[in-house]
Enzyme design. Structure first.
Site, short mmCIF file in Angstrom:
data_model
loop_
_atom_site.label_atom_id
_atom_site.label_comp_id
_atom_site.label_asym_id
_atom_site.label_seq_id
_atom_site.Cartn_x
_atom_site.Cartn_y
_atom_site.Cartn_z
N GLY A 81 0.87 -1.17 0.00
CA GLY A 81 0.00 0.00 0.00
C GLY A 81 0.90 1.21 0.00
O GLY A 81 1.97 1.20 0.62
N TRP A 121 -10.11 -5.72 -4.75
CA TRP A 121 -11.30 -6.02 -3.96
C TRP A 121 -11.15 -5.24 -2.65
O TRP A 121 -10.39 -5.61 -1.77
CB TRP A 121 -11.39 -7.52 -3.65
N ASP A 178 7.05 5.46 -3.95
CA ASP A 178 6.93 5.42 -2.49
C ASP A 178 8.31 5.32 -1.83
O ASP A 178 8.57 5.94 -0.80
CB ASP A 178 6.08 4.22 -2.06
N ALA A 211 8.20 2.27 -6.59
CA ALA A 211 9.34 3.14 -6.88
C ALA A 211 9.14 4.54 -6.30
O ALA A 211 10.02 5.09 -5.63
CB ALA A 211 9.57 3.21 -8.39
#
Length: 307
Positions: free
Chosen positions: A30, A103, A259, A257
């Site tokens: 994330g 999802w 992040d 990359a």
């Protein structure tokens, strides 16, 4: 000297990658978690790194907590949301590029800002608070307001506020809402880290300098405009530098990359490095990350980039 505290706020998801012979590897990722990972790897031990999100009471929520704890990323403020679970996404190759299927309709992270007291406690005493456009996009409007209220309170108590706009149009109700929220939120922040290629179609920026100028005009103190393999533009009211990555980097997997660039840049700046040196360090770390599979690489691979 008392330990300083970095708090990252957002959504940690279950990642299923691979797919060869219908076999997948389970991981966690994330955008804001990825940046927290590199902050933890690169900051000295005089800093603690906490992650704030929403998780459920299921096995996979427990596994995520255990994973973060094992890697010295604080979980004590994570909100437990009964009946909810982490979001999930799968990665597959299509037309020579990575494609993502998500999802997240019942993701616990979408309710991370529903408890005002928990939110305020999570950012209390923070030296730096980090969040992204994805953090904002997954929240209902009122929850978004609660999050920003807590962030303003943290800023007023002395925290530096850092924002990666991380534009994902599919998560927003409309382009108009997205651009208005991102613009308004930037005015609350000390550092903004946009990506020119994502910003240009929405705001009409002709180049990375125009992206930087637009955020400086909003009162942002420090703007770091990423531009893929192009030069990053780092600008304040008094200084502007352009720094490109060193040539020859082999791209195995570009996931994370930007992040990792953020984590390396921010950790370098917190260590007292100049805009130029911090951007060079950020490109170096991103170059290592894109040479490995997955968003979270082993901190040992960062070698001399670690402080």
């Amino acid at each position: 000297m008392a330990q300083q505290r970095f708090v990252s706020i957002g959504e940690c998801m279950i990642e299923m990658s691979g797919g060869e012979d219908r076999l997948y590897r389970l991981g966690y990722a994330g955008d804001t978690l990825n940046t927290a990972w590199y902050m933890r790897a690169l900051l000295g031990k005089d800093w603690s790194v906490d992650y704030f999100t929403g998780l459920g009471e299921d096995k996979y929520s427990g596994d995520i907590r255990a994973f973060l704890d094992a890697n010295d990323i604080g979980t004590s403020h994570i909100r437990t949301v009964p009946g909810r679970r982490p979001g999930l996404y799968m990665i597959h190759q299509q037309d020579g590029d990575r494609q993502f299927t998500y999802w997240r309709d019942t993701s616990a992270a979408k309710l991370l800002a529903d408890d005002k007291d928990a939110l305020n406690a999570a950012v209390k005493g923070a030296s730096m608070v980090y969040f992204s456009g994805i953090t904002l996009a997954i929240l209902a409007p009122r929850a978004r307001g609660r999050l920003l209220g807590a962030i303003v309170k943290a800023r007023d108590a002395g925290a530096r506020i850092v924002f990666d706009t991380n534009i994902r149009p599919a998560l927003w109700t409309s382009p108009r809402v997205m651009t208005s929220v991102l613009t308004a939120v930037a005015t609350l922040c000390d550092v903004v880290l946009p990506t020119h290629g994502d910003e240009a179609p929405l705001f009409g920026d002709a180049n990375a300098d125009e992206t930087a100028d637009r955020y400086l005009e909003l009162g942002v103190e420090e703007v770091v405009v990423k531009d893929g393999a192009g030069d990053a533009v780092i600008a304040t009211a008094h200084e502007r530098v352009k720094v490109g990555p060193k040539p020859g980097a082999k791209v195995v997997d570009a996931t994370g990359a930007g992040d990792s660039f953020n984590g390396a840049y921010l950790s370098a700046r917190l260590a007292g490095q100049s805009l130029q040196a911090a951007a060079e360090a950020a490109h170096a770390v991103a170059g290592i990350v894109i040479g490995q599979k997955g968003a979270l690489v082993d901190p040992a691979l960062l070698g001399s980039e670690r402080r």
